[in-house]
Design an enzyme around this catalytic site. Sequence first.
Site, PDB file in Angstrom:
ATOM      1  N   CYS A   1      -5.892 -10.581  -5.190  1.00 37.91           N
ATOM      2  CA  CYS A   1      -6.546 -11.893  -5.180  1.00 37.91           C
ATOM      3  C   CYS A   1      -6.082 -12.718  -6.386  1.00 37.91           C
ATOM      4  O   CYS A   1      -4.946 -13.176  -6.411  1.00 37.91           O
ATOM      5  CB  CYS A   1      -8.059 -11.719  -5.134  1.00 37.91           C
ATOM      6  SG  CYS A   1      -8.944 -13.223  -4.638  1.00 37.91           S
TER       7      CYS A   1
ATOM      8  N   GLU B   1      -9.253  -3.107  -1.293  1.00 32.37           N
ATOM      9  CA  GLU B   1     -10.205  -2.071  -1.721  1.00 32.37           C
ATOM     10  C   GLU B   1     -11.420  -2.001  -0.809  1.00 32.37           C
ATOM     11  O   GLU B   1     -12.098  -0.962  -0.747  1.00 32.37           O
ATOM     12  CB  GLU B   1     -10.650  -2.306  -3.171  1.00 32.37           C
ATOM     13  CG  GLU B   1     -11.502  -3.533  -3.416  1.00 32.37           C
ATOM     14  CD  GLU B   1     -10.720  -4.780  -3.766  1.00 32.37           C
ATOM     15  OE1 GLU B   1     -11.250  -5.654  -4.472  1.00 32.37           O
ATOM     16  OE2 GLU B   1      -9.558  -4.892  -3.314  1.00 32.37           O
TER      17      GLU B   1
ATOM     18  N   HIS C   1      -8.450  -8.463  -0.359  1.00 30.86           N
ATOM     19  CA  HIS C   1      -9.053  -7.363  -1.118  1.00 30.86           C
ATOM     20  C   HIS C   1      -8.936  -6.058  -0.330  1.00 30.86           C
ATOM     21  O   HIS C   1      -9.863  -5.676   0.393  1.00 30.86           O
ATOM     22  CB  HIS C   1     -10.524  -7.658  -1.405  1.00 30.86           C
ATOM     23  CG  HIS C   1     -10.744  -8.712  -2.432  1.00 30.86           C
ATOM     24  ND1 HIS C   1     -10.896  -8.434  -3.774  1.00 30.86           N
ATOM     25  CD2 HIS C   1     -10.816 -10.065  -2.319  1.00 30.86           C
ATOM     26  CE1 HIS C   1     -11.071  -9.558  -4.443  1.00 30.86           C
ATOM     27  NE2 HIS C   1     -11.021 -10.565  -3.587  1.00 30.86           N
TER      28      HIS C   1
END
Length: 548
Positions: A381, A520, A518
């Site tokens: 990001c 994750e 993102h």
Amino acid sequence: MKTKFIFITGGVLSSLGKGLAAASVGALLQARGLKVTIQKLDPYINVDPGTMNPFQHGEVYVTDDGAETDLDLGHYERYLGIPMNQRNNYTSGSIYHRVITKERRGDYLGGTVQVIPHITDEIKSVIMNLASDDLDVALVEIGGTVGDIEGQPFLEAIRQLRSDLGRDRCMYIHLTLVPYLAAAGEHKTKPTQHSVKELRSIGIQPDIILCRCEKAVTDDLKHKIALFCNVEKDAVFSAVDVKNIYEVPLSFYEEGFDQKIAIMLQLPAKNPDLSKWQELVDTCANPQGKVTIGIVGKYVDLKEAYKSLHEALIHGGVANKLAVELKYVNSELITDENVAESLAGLDGILVPGGFGSRGVEGKIRAIRYARENKVPFFGICLGMQCAVIEFARNVAGLPAANSEEFDEQTPDKVIYLMTEWFDFRSKQVERRDSGSEKGGTMRLGSYPCAVVKGTNAFTAYQAEKVDERHRHRFEFNNAYLDKLKEAGLVFSGLSPDGELVEMVEIKDHPWFLGCQFHPEFKSYPMTPHPLFREFIKAAGKQAVKSKR
């Protein structure tokens, strides 16, 4: 079978691990072949955590449908391996907003709107909306601590649901602290007794008491807690501290926790298959090597701000049978003079997402160090945006390059405010400007990305199209695409219409990748995210190289 509900409350103090407990119970029930989901009800007045300071709240977890939610939903997804959505997280603010909207619309026909029944009915409604023919069990975690003023409507709502649903469809689990006093050489049960007393005073009698403790509670102590808290003798369990959070489901299973739940709720008596969990724990406990990853950010004093990132890196380690040691580096403290010292000994450098100009120049210095010294780099990001800025300044000959977020007057806005984009879910063009409200106005949720062949990204994904979750207001400025491409920046991921840059890379580097999304949020312990897997693999090669 009608959906059955398990309500999880917490006592004595906050941060006891209700989210992990709920996720672990869910994983055990899922391993028994049951369909499970988990909901988090947060008593704070914010509509969602989207605009909350990470130092106060920790990470904001984003779901596929664009909901900005509590970080516990990350635990739920990682342990269950299934996506959550907006229905899995409500706050007092969102509940009150729904009720006030109905009142303004005239739904209450001029009646006086009160906490009971209107707020409590709305809470019951969002809980019962989880029920469906293909869902066996819904776990509902009540945030905060028993006794908090703002939590009372939620406790009243779940108290009423016991009467509505009956004992065979509803049960209460109370997580409480049982401290061990080393000086006295014993556990103390008084905090637990008082916590349960508080819970019973509002009409909720817990069915199971889960004792968070450093050492396992003895049988004698369990019997004492059962006596004073009015629960069955075999309904008191230890939640012992563990080195690895993925050991918790196995620890609960050894205690017989899931079996007791199955008996109380009359669930099918099928032994859970925990072989994958055991394999995961064994892999974590017996790594074949170690890498040190530096996380360069500004929220490093509160590790919860990067919770999913932390776990995704661990998952990447599991995929490569490597232990991952994390070193948090405060980007505000990085200068030209100390950057090499600050990042020395790292096998990989990761710059995570964030907002605002504070600490950005330190991140850019760290990225330059990674690029010039051939250290594996992963930018997420804002981390990708900083990588673009660094490349534009130091490689493409644009020394004034910056983001509009940090410098509105810069002549080279290589990163600028997104004013419109196509939402592939609603099939509509979304528009925002600098005057838009902050809450819920970003590019949020899952969007498709076209992956370019012959890149690190394609090597990781092995797919030409992937879906990833976003949370950002600023994007790469396509006016600079050709210039940066000529200078050597590789655009390895784009939106399907080619309008938005989603991933960038650099050639002639061991592994250098930035992504606007993102990843994750889509990494699970059983299925590590491809980008984290490849990043840790590159870091592993760097570690071997450094030892020579």
